[in-house]
Design a protein around this motif. Structure first.
Motif, short mmCIF file in Angstrom:
data_model
loop_
_atom_site.label_atom_id
_atom_site.label_comp_id
_atom_site.label_asym_id
_atom_site.label_seq_id
_atom_site.Cartn_x
_atom_site.Cartn_y
_atom_site.Cartn_z
N TYR A 175 -2.86 -43.78 0.61
CA TYR A 175 -3.28 -44.09 1.99
C TYR A 175 -3.80 -42.84 2.69
N LEU A 176 -4.94 -42.98 3.34
CA LEU A 176 -5.49 -41.93 4.19
C LEU A 176 -6.15 -42.57 5.40
N GLY A 177 -5.63 -42.27 6.56
CA GLY A 177 -6.20 -42.78 7.81
C GLY A 177 -6.62 -41.61 8.69
N LEU A 178 -7.60 -41.84 9.55
CA LEU A 178 -8.15 -40.77 10.38
C LEU A 178 -8.35 -41.28 11.80
N SER A 179 -7.90 -40.49 12.76
CA SER A 179 -8.11 -40.81 14.18
C SER A 179 -9.34 -40.09 14.70
N ILE A 180 -10.20 -40.82 15.42
CA ILE A 180 -11.35 -40.17 16.06
C ILE A 180 -11.22 -40.25 17.59
N ASP A 181 -9.99 -40.38 18.06
CA ASP A 181 -9.76 -40.46 19.51
C ASP A 181 -10.29 -39.23 20.23
N LYS A 182 -10.15 -38.04 19.63
CA LYS A 182 -10.54 -36.81 20.32
C LYS A 182 -12.04 -36.77 20.59
N ILE A 183 -12.86 -37.08 19.59
CA ILE A 183 -14.31 -37.01 19.79
C ILE A 183 -14.79 -38.12 20.72
N ILE A 184 -14.07 -39.24 20.73
CA ILE A 184 -14.41 -40.33 21.67
C ILE A 184 -14.11 -39.90 23.10
N LYS A 185 -12.92 -39.34 23.31
CA LYS A 185 -12.50 -38.99 24.66
C LYS A 185 -13.24 -37.77 25.21
N GLU A 186 -13.42 -36.74 24.37
CA GLU A 186 -14.01 -35.50 24.86
C GLU A 186 -15.53 -35.50 24.84
N GLN A 187 -16.13 -36.22 23.90
CA GLN A 187 -17.59 -36.18 23.76
C GLN A 187 -18.25 -37.53 23.98
N ASN A 188 -17.46 -38.57 24.20
CA ASN A 188 -17.99 -39.92 24.39
C ASN A 188 -18.89 -40.34 23.21
N TRP A 189 -18.48 -39.92 22.01
CA TRP A 189 -19.23 -40.29 20.80
C TRP A 189 -18.53 -41.43 20.10
N HIS A 190 -19.31 -42.42 19.68
CA HIS A 190 -18.79 -43.54 18.91
C HIS A 190 -19.69 -43.79 17.71
N PRO A 191 -19.14 -44.21 16.58
CA PRO A 191 -20.00 -44.63 15.46
C PRO A 191 -20.81 -45.86 15.86
N ARG A 192 -22.08 -45.90 15.44
CA ARG A 192 -22.95 -47.02 15.79
C ARG A 192 -22.92 -48.13 14.75
N ARG A 193 -22.44 -47.83 13.56
CA ARG A 193 -22.48 -48.81 12.47
C ARG A 193 -21.07 -49.23 12.07
N MET A 194 -20.86 -50.54 11.99
CA MET A 194 -19.63 -51.07 11.42
C MET A 194 -19.73 -50.98 9.90
N LEU A 195 -18.61 -51.09 9.22
CA LEU A 195 -18.59 -50.93 7.77
C LEU A 195 -19.49 -51.94 7.07
N GLU A 196 -19.44 -53.20 7.51
CA GLU A 196 -20.26 -54.22 6.87
C GLU A 196 -21.75 -53.94 7.05
N GLU A 197 -22.14 -53.44 8.23
CA GLU A 197 -23.54 -53.07 8.45
C GLU A 197 -23.95 -51.94 7.52
N THR A 198 -23.05 -51.00 7.32
CA THR A 198 -23.33 -49.88 6.43
C THR A 198 -23.54 -50.36 5.00
N LEU A 199 -22.66 -51.23 4.52
CA LEU A 199 -22.79 -51.74 3.15
C LEU A 199 -24.06 -52.58 3.00
N ASP A 200 -24.43 -53.30 4.06
CA ASP A 200 -25.69 -54.06 4.04
C ASP A 200 -26.89 -53.12 3.93
N GLU A 201 -26.86 -52.01 4.68
CA GLU A 201 -27.96 -51.04 4.65
C GLU A 201 -28.10 -50.40 3.27
#
Length: 343
Positions: free
Chosen positions: A291-317
């Protein structure tokens, strides 16, 4: 973002690799003046397919040769450096620990010593890894930037050393020179053009395209998965916004993008219209956590950055990429996905 990068002098180490190829492609799209420093591209690599379309300066060399990277920096006088180069394959690092440590640690030190001597460098962004955290296989836990480091295999340990090296070198030698530093710890990166069959996604797509049974080492292993363009977008955003001191950010998916290997295989198999053909392979000697999990709360809160692609969209691309790629139009496919991402 594009206006910031117009004519900006940028050096990318590891530009012939999978992530480096996408990074220099986006930087070119943004109008940057790009130089790449790397080993020569491998046969069948993404860079080999797109390099004729790229308008960048390419310098072939080994980071373990201090003179080679110093000469490159003197040649291009960069303002911003992205350090992406690494010996980054878990199995290969296990088989060749000398190359893992000499590249990821000594090579990084050679780069940093050269940066210290260069007056033009203002920002350095170093690609670390989500595998640098001290992982005790605690299911459901999401690692945060302040958690203890300590990789348990050769690749992870060498990247942990690289991460800690940059932190110490920055405060000892670079901070006084008004250089801003940023360590980025990305999760597993997915995208079209990855040719290395030791990695999960390209091996699954390749085998399914040939109606072969994909070999899944550990279908129950849980990992955070992210789109290559989300990764590159975060790198560029952080490079633009970091202006002083040293910052550290995880970059990865939202919690919905933390999935098992088996779930990935099932979804991709469905794209090809077949049932998943997972098999258990012989266990390797490489010690990997389940198991490996990762929090991106810091970059969301401090930089207002969010990933634009969901996993399924990525696999489709990725499916779209491999279905459309005939080996001659690869550059056009990359630029089409980049334009679609930003426009």
């Amino acid at each position: 973002m594009a206006s910031y990068w117009e004519d900006k002098k940028v050096l990318v180490t590891g530009h012939t690799g999978f992530v480096g190829s996408w990074l220099v492609s986006v930087l070119q799209y943004m109008g940057a003046d790009v130089t790449g420093f790397s080993l020569e591209e491998e046969v069948g690599s993404l860079y080999g397919k797109i390099k004729e379309g790229l308008d960048i300066k390419s310098v072939y060399g080994d980071l373990r040769n201090e003179d080679a990277i110093s000469d490159c920096i003197r040649l291009c006088n960069p303002e911003i450096i992205f350090h992406i180069a690494a010996f980054g394959f878990v199995k290969e690092c296990h088989s060749d620990p000398y190359r893992a440590y000499s590249t990821n640690v000594q090579g990084t030190l050679n780069l940093l010593k050269s940066i210290e001597k260069c007056d033009t460098v203002k920002k350095v962004i170093v690609a670390s890894s989500d595998k640098v955290y001290l992982n005790t296989d605690r299911e459901g836990y999401l690692f945060r930037e302040g958690d203890p480091l300590g990789g348990s295999d050769t690749y992870s340990a060498s990247k942990t050393c690289e991460d800690m090296l940059f932190q110490s070198f920055y405060w000892d030698y670079l901070a006084s020179g008004n250089i801003a530093g940023c360590i980025v710890r990305p999760s597993n990166i997915l995208g079209g053009g990855d040719h290395n069959m030791t990695r999960l996604i390209p091996s699954i797509y390749y085998n399914l395209s040939l109606d072969k049974k994909p070999e899944i080492r550990n279908p129950d292993a849980v990992r955070p998965w992210q789109n290559i363009l989300d990764t590159v977008d975060a790198y560029l955003m952080l490079a633009e916004r970091c202006t002083e001191g040293l910052s550290i950010y995880n970059v990865g998916p939202l919690p919905k993008g933390i999935k098992t290997v088996g779930e990935i295989a099932d979804y991709v198999s469905g794209l090809y219209g077949v049932e998943s053909k997972k098999v258990e392979c012989d266990k390797t000697e490489v010690r990997e956590m389940n198991y490996l999990g990762l929090s991106i709360d810091k970059i969301i809160k401090e930089q207002n950055w969010h990933p634009r692609r969901m996993l399924e969209e990525t696999l489709d691309e990725i499916y779209e990429f491999y279905k459309s790629d005939d080996g001659n139009n690869t550059y056009d496919i990359c630029m089409s996905q980049i334009r679609r991402y930003y426009e």
